[in-house]
Design an enzyme around this catalytic site. Structure first.
Site, PDB file in Angstrom:
ATOM      1  CB  SER A 147      -0.843   0.271   1.236  1.00  0.00           C
ATOM      2  OG  SER A 147      -1.549   1.173   1.484  1.00  0.00           O
ATOM      3  CE1 TYR A 160      -4.092  -2.274   4.929  1.00  0.00           C
ATOM      4  CE2 TYR A 160      -3.167  -0.237   4.554  1.00  0.00           C
ATOM      5  CZ  TYR A 160      -3.687  -1.328   3.976  1.00  0.00           C
ATOM      6  OH  TYR A 160      -3.851  -1.420   2.739  1.00  0.00           O
TER       7      TYR A 160
END
Length: 256
Positions: A147, A160
């Site tokens: 990401s 995350y």
């Protein structure tokens, strides 16, 4: 018949983890459209996975849905073994399975942390290890879905962002160690990907993204699929240890 706009992956057997989700669905579809036989992994959403397999078969691709809890090491190895048993080999693995809960760091428990890290990071470690064993004789490719948050923190995403940053470095280290066996390992870091209802649920965030991105739109699942197909193809045969950012150019936007 493979889509001629894509690299030809005919004869390749690929596993896509988390294929029942939106991004995973897009990745699996692009692999199938490129001519690959696809093992679509899912954890709980059997209906979505079976619908995906039906759609992949409509493209003329061979496809199989396999359920596994990738937070368990033995399940990662079972998934890879199922793919090899079905396809006779394994050429490509895309580690896409992941979760993205929102939780403030101050109130986060160790259990909360581990739930995200085990799903996003440890599963990729275990699946990569299993896949590399299967690919050792003839080579192959592994792609982690990381990401842009691997380098850009976001409130409520500490577990995350840490897991995604670790995925990028794991890809580099795996590329280093598995390269002599002809195994290429890379990461793809998506930006904000459109999903149904996102504009209604987060209108301000979508507006800010569209203003910041030079290409002026959110990403689509097939954008990530295209990147993964490229990295698994012979066109990328000298690319390994790389993090391919697919964000519409938003990372080029000035922060001041």
């Amino acid at each position: 018949m493979p889509d001629v706009s894509l690299p030809d992956l005919s004869g390749i057997v690929a596993v896509v983890t988390g294929a029942s989700g939106q991004v995973g669905h897009g990745i699996a579809l692009r692999f199938a459209q490129a001519g690959a036989a696809v093992v679509a992994h899912y954890h709980r959403d059997q209906a979505s996975a079976e619908n995906l397999v039906h759609r992949l078969r409509e493209t003329g691709a061979a496809a199989l849905a396999v359920s596994a809890d990738l937070s368990e090491e033995r399940e990662c190895h079972r998934l890879v073994a199922a793919a090899v048993d079905w396809g006779g080999k394994l050429d490509a693995l895309v580690n896409n399975a992941g979760v993205q809960p929102v939780q403030e760091l101050a109130g986060m428990s160790v259990a909360d942390w581990r739930a995200v890290v085990d799903t996003n990071l440890t599963s990729a470690f275990c699946c990569t290890q299993a896949a590399a064993d299967a690919m050792r004789a003839s080579g192959g490719t592994v792609t982690h879905i990381a990401s842009i948050e691997a380098t850009q923190p976001a409130t409520g995403h500490a577990h995350y962002t840490a897991s995604k940053a670790a995925l990028v470095m794991h890809a580099r280290n795996a590329a280093l160690e598995y390269g002599p066996h002809g195994i290429r390992v890379n990461a793809v870091s998506p930006g904000l990907i459109h999903r149904p209802g996102l504009e209604q649920a987060w209108p301000e965030g979508v507006r800010r993204w569209e203003q910041a991105a030079p290409l002026t739109r959110l990403g689509r699942a097939e954008d990530i699929g295209n990147a993964c197909v490229f990295l698994a193809s012979p066109m990328a045969e000298w690319i390994s240890g790389h993090n391919l950012v697919v964000d519409g150019g938003v990372g080029a936007h000035p922060t001041w």
